[in-house]
Design a protein around this motif. Structure first.
Motif, PDB file in Angstrom:
ATOM      1  N   SER A  50       0.836  -1.185   0.000  1.00 58.00           N
ATOM      2  CA  SER A  50       0.000   0.000   0.000  1.00 58.00           C
ATOM      3  C   SER A  50       0.876   1.241   0.000  1.00 58.00           C
ATOM      4  CB  SER A  50      -0.889   0.014   1.243  1.00 58.00           C
ATOM      5  OG  SER A  50      -1.596   1.240   1.320  1.00 58.00           O
ATOM      6  N   VAL A  51       0.478   2.196  -0.817  1.00 58.62           N
ATOM      7  CA  VAL A  51       1.160   3.489  -0.858  1.00 58.62           C
ATOM      8  C   VAL A  51       0.112   4.590  -0.688  1.00 58.62           C
ATOM      9  CG1 VAL A  51       3.005   2.612  -2.345  1.00 58.62           C
ATOM     10  CG2 VAL A  51       1.017   3.692  -3.388  1.00 58.62           C
ATOM     11  N   PRO A  52       0.494   5.750  -0.167  1.00 63.29           N
ATOM     12  CA  PRO A  52      -0.474   6.834   0.012  1.00 63.29           C
ATOM     13  C   PRO A  52      -1.058   7.374  -1.298  1.00 63.29           C
ATOM     14  CG  PRO A  52       1.376   7.155   1.472  1.00 63.29           C
ATOM     15  CD  PRO A  52       1.747   6.034   0.538  1.00 63.29           C
ATOM     16  N   GLY A  53      -0.262   7.395  -2.378  1.00 64.54           N
ATOM     17  CA  GLY A  53      -0.807   7.930  -3.611  1.00 64.54           C
ATOM     18  C   GLY A  53       0.094   7.722  -4.807  1.00 64.54           C
ATOM     19  N   ALA A  54      -0.528   7.442  -5.935  1.00 66.79           N
ATOM     20  CA  ALA A  54       0.206   7.312  -7.197  1.00 66.79           C
ATOM     21  C   ALA A  54       0.870   8.636  -7.540  1.00 66.79           C
ATOM     22  CB  ALA A  54      -0.753   6.912  -8.315  1.00 66.79           C
ATOM     23  N   PHE A  55       2.041   8.568  -8.107  1.00 67.30           N
ATOM     24  CA  PHE A  55       2.807   9.723  -8.585  1.00 67.30           C
ATOM     25  C   PHE A  55       3.268  10.660  -7.465  1.00 67.30           C
ATOM     26  CE2 PHE A  55       0.212   8.599 -12.366  1.00 67.30           C
ATOM     27  CZ  PHE A  55       1.218   8.365 -13.273  1.00 67.30           C
ATOM     28  N   THR A  56       3.062  10.312  -6.205  1.00 64.64           N
ATOM     29  CA  THR A  56       3.544  11.159  -5.123  1.00 64.64           C
ATOM     30  C   THR A  56       5.046  10.926  -4.949  1.00 64.64           C
ATOM     31  OG1 THR A  56       2.926   9.531  -3.470  1.00 64.64           O
ATOM     32  CG2 THR A  56       1.300  11.239  -3.970  1.00 64.64           C
ATOM     33  N   THR A  58       7.579  10.168  -2.684  1.00 62.74           N
ATOM     34  CA  THR A  58       8.209   8.975  -2.105  1.00 62.74           C
ATOM     35  C   THR A  58       7.715   7.712  -2.792  1.00 62.74           C
ATOM     36  OG1 THR A  58       8.461  10.089   0.022  1.00 62.74           O
ATOM     37  CG2 THR A  58       8.591   7.689   0.041  1.00 62.74           C
ATOM     38  N   CYS A  59       6.429   7.654  -3.079  1.00 63.55           N
ATOM     39  CA  CYS A  59       5.868   6.468  -3.741  1.00 63.55           C
ATOM     40  C   CYS A  59       6.502   6.270  -5.114  1.00 63.55           C
ATOM     41  CB  CYS A  59       4.358   6.614  -3.886  1.00 63.55           C
ATOM     42  SG  CYS A  59       3.498   6.891  -2.324  1.00 63.55           S
ATOM     43  N   GLN A  60       6.650   7.355  -5.846  1.00 62.27           N
ATOM     44  CA  GLN A  60       7.194   7.294  -7.200  1.00 62.27           C
ATOM     45  C   GLN A  60       8.696   7.029  -7.218  1.00 62.27           C
ATOM     46  OE1 GLN A  60       5.774   7.219 -10.164  1.00 62.27           O
ATOM     47  NE2 GLN A  60       7.725   7.213 -11.231  1.00 62.27           N
ATOM     48  N   ALA A  61       9.421   7.621  -6.305  1.00 60.79           N
ATOM     49  CA  ALA A  61      10.883   7.509  -6.339  1.00 60.79           C
ATOM     50  C   ALA A  61      11.414   6.309  -5.565  1.00 60.79           C
ATOM     51  CB  ALA A  61      11.510   8.793  -5.785  1.00 60.79           C
ATOM     52  N   ASN A  62      10.790   5.987  -4.417  1.00 60.12           N
ATOM     53  CA  ASN A  62      11.404   5.014  -3.516  1.00 60.12           C
ATOM     54  C   ASN A  62      10.585   3.774  -3.196  1.00 60.12           C
ATOM     55  OD1 ASN A  62      13.538   6.849  -3.197  1.00 60.12           O
ATOM     56  ND2 ASN A  62      12.453   7.896  -1.564  1.00 60.12           N
ATOM     57  N   HIS A  63       9.309   3.764  -3.541  1.00 59.98           N
ATOM     58  CA  HIS A  63       8.497   2.621  -3.123  1.00 59.98           C
ATOM     59  C   HIS A  63       8.143   1.696  -4.283  1.00 59.98           C
ATOM     60  CE1 HIS A  63       5.522   1.412   0.296  1.00 59.98           C
ATOM     61  NE2 HIS A  63       6.329   0.445  -0.039  1.00 59.98           N
ATOM     62  N   LEU A  64       7.494   2.214  -5.315  1.00 65.81           N
ATOM     63  CA  LEU A  64       7.090   1.365  -6.442  1.00 65.81           C
ATOM     64  C   LEU A  64       8.270   0.834  -7.254  1.00 65.81           C
ATOM     65  CD1 LEU A  64       4.824   0.082  -8.131  1.00 65.81           C
ATOM     66  CD2 LEU A  64       4.769   2.222  -9.461  1.00 65.81           C
ATOM     67  N   PRO A  65       9.230   1.662  -7.670  1.00 61.74           N
ATOM     68  CA  PRO A  65      10.298   1.154  -8.543  1.00 61.74           C
ATOM     69  C   PRO A  65      11.056  -0.066  -8.000  1.00 61.74           C
ATOM     70  CG  PRO A  65      10.292   3.529  -8.608  1.00 61.74           C
ATOM     71  CD  PRO A  65       9.340   3.125  -7.505  1.00 61.74           C
ATOM     72  N   PRO A  66      11.404  -0.134  -6.711  1.00 60.64           N
ATOM     73  CA  PRO A  66      12.088  -1.342  -6.240  1.00 60.64           C
ATOM     74  C   PRO A  66      11.233  -2.607  -6.359  1.00 60.64           C
ATOM     75  CG  PRO A  66      12.515   0.463  -4.738  1.00 60.64           C
ATOM     76  CD  PRO A  66      11.436   0.923  -5.676  1.00 60.64           C
ATOM     77  N   TYR A  67       9.927  -2.483  -6.187  1.00 58.80           N
ATOM     78  CA  TYR A  67       9.071  -3.663  -6.382  1.00 58.80           C
ATOM     79  C   TYR A  67       9.079  -4.095  -7.838  1.00 58.80           C
ATOM     80  CZ  TYR A  67       7.223  -4.108  -1.699  1.00 58.80           C
ATOM     81  OH  TYR A  67       7.108  -4.338  -0.350  1.00 58.80           O
ATOM     82  N   LEU A  68       9.040  -3.134  -8.744  1.00 60.13           N
ATOM     83  CA  LEU A  68       9.042  -3.480 -10.164  1.00 60.13           C
ATOM     84  C   LEU A  68      10.371  -4.102 -10.587  1.00 60.13           C
ATOM     85  CD1 LEU A  68       7.119  -0.415 -11.617  1.00 60.13           C
ATOM     86  CD2 LEU A  68       6.226  -2.647 -10.876  1.00 60.13           C
ATOM     87  N   SER A  69      11.471  -3.533 -10.107  1.00 57.39           N
ATOM     88  CA  SER A  69      12.772  -4.097 -10.475  1.00 57.39           C
ATOM     89  C   SER A  69      13.047  -5.427  -9.770  1.00 57.39           C
ATOM     90  CB  SER A  69      13.897  -3.092 -10.203  1.00 57.39           C
ATOM     91  OG  SER A  69      14.003  -2.824  -8.823  1.00 57.39           O
ATOM     92  N   CYS A  83       0.573  -6.984  -5.641  1.00 52.73           N
ATOM     93  CA  CYS A  83      -0.564  -6.069  -5.760  1.00 52.73           C
ATOM     94  C   CYS A  83      -0.219  -4.771  -5.056  1.00 52.73           C
ATOM     95  CB  CYS A  83      -1.800  -6.686  -5.124  1.00 52.73           C
ATOM     96  SG  CYS A  83      -2.370  -8.164  -5.970  1.00 52.73           S
ATOM     97  N   VAL A  84      -0.316  -3.676  -5.798  1.00 51.89           N
ATOM     98  CA  VAL A  84      -0.033  -2.354  -5.256  1.00 51.89           C
ATOM     99  C   VAL A  84      -1.361  -1.619  -5.162  1.00 51.89           C
ATOM    100  CG1 VAL A  84       1.214  -0.186  -5.603  1.00 51.89           C
ATOM    101  CG2 VAL A  84       2.225  -2.352  -6.373  1.00 51.89           C
ATOM    102  N   ILE A  85      -1.686  -1.126  -3.948  1.00 48.93           N
ATOM    103  CA  ILE A  85      -2.928  -0.380  -3.769  1.00 48.93           C
ATOM    104  C   ILE A  85      -2.623   1.053  -3.344  1.00 48.93           C
ATOM    105  CG2 ILE A  85      -4.282  -2.436  -3.204  1.00 48.93           C
ATOM    106  CD1 ILE A  85      -4.250  -1.514  -0.252  1.00 48.93           C
ATOM    107  N   ALA A  86      -3.506   1.942  -3.757  1.00 48.98           N
ATOM    108  CA  ALA A  86      -3.450   3.340  -3.339  1.00 48.98           C
ATOM    109  C   ALA A  86      -4.862   3.891  -3.396  1.00 48.98           C
ATOM    110  CB  ALA A  86      -2.521   4.161  -4.241  1.00 48.98           C
ATOM    111  N   THR A  87      -5.058   5.076  -2.864  1.00 50.65           N
ATOM    112  CA  THR A  87      -6.385   5.662  -2.817  1.00 50.65           C
ATOM    113  C   THR A  87      -6.777   6.366  -4.118  1.00 50.65           C
ATOM    114  OG1 THR A  87      -5.423   7.567  -1.709  1.00 50.65           O
ATOM    115  CG2 THR A  87      -6.467   5.923  -0.322  1.00 50.65           C
ATOM    116  N   ALA A  95      -2.532   4.014 -15.152  1.00 54.49           N
ATOM    117  CA  ALA A  95      -1.630   4.977 -15.794  1.00 54.49           C
ATOM    118  C   ALA A  95      -0.302   5.049 -15.047  1.00 54.49           C
ATOM    119  CB  ALA A  95      -2.281   6.356 -15.847  1.00 54.49           C
ATOM    120  N   TRP A  96      -0.339   4.990 -13.727  1.00 57.18           N
ATOM    121  CA  TRP A  96       0.893   5.012 -12.937  1.00 57.18           C
ATOM    122  C   TRP A  96       1.722   3.765 -13.247  1.00 57.18           C
ATOM    123  CZ3 TRP A  96       1.635   3.712  -7.163  1.00 57.18           C
ATOM    124  CH2 TRP A  96       2.863   4.218  -6.703  1.00 57.18           C
TER     125      TRP A  96
END
Length: 169
Positions: A50-56, A58-69, A83-87, A95-96
């Motif tokens: 879970s992340v607070p928001g798409a394109f935010t 910390t989520c964009q720079a430090n949270h999602l990319p390591p999961y993808l890589s 599974c990645v969830i956000a509000t 799109a994110w």
């Protein structure tokens, strides 16, 4: 309700909104549908992030990319689905995913899901008001939660990051 913890069974009836990524083009949108955890998690080892928001930031720079890589490395450790969830709504989540190179679902084990009203986060005590907090959990094939951690400080990715989850698999 108390947060899910290690040893709990993942609750039944959890659903998220979902716009499947079927095409890498940012202008192609899949039809929104319901992602039923009862069906999609059945007999699978799942990492739910879970992340607070798409394109935010910390989520964009430090949270999602390591999961993808780390998707292949997680799969090698027995993870069937990430599974990645956000509000954000389902189309923003799709799109994110596309903006970060998530391939169409036929080629990927990553799903970008919407908890648009933070219902899941609020139900289990892991929300930040109207947004979900930053957390991660592992749900085993039998539905048992084997890892569940929530960040204590905003803007920090430690216990909910890909590296922390991989270390516990």
């Amino acid at each position: 309700m108390a947060p899910l913890k290690v040893g709990d069974k993942f609750p039944s009836g959890i659903e998220f909104a979902y716009a499947p990524i079927t095409d890498p083009s940012p202008t192609a949108c899949g039809m929104m549908t319901t992602f039923s955890c009862d069906t999609e998690f059945a007999n699978k080892r799942v990492v739910l992030v879970s992340v607070p928001g798409a394109f935010t930031p910390t989520c964009q720079a430090n949270h999602l990319p390591p999961y993808l890589s780390s998707a292949s490395a997680l799969a090698a450790k027995g993870v069937d689905l990430i599974c990645v969830i956000a509000t954000n709504d389902a189309w923003v989540m799709a799109a994110w995913g596309k903006a970060n190179g998530v391939p169409p679902e036929s080629e990927s084990n990553v799903r970008m899901l919407s908890d648009s009203k933070s219902e899941f986060g609020k139900r289990f005590g892991w929300s930040l008001g109207e947004r979900n907090n930053r957390f991660a959990m592992v749900v085993e094939k039998d539905g048992t939660v084997s890892y569940a951690e929530c960040e204590e400080k905003p803007g920090v990715v430690t216990v909910s990051g890909a590296e922390a989850v991989m270390a516990k698999l």
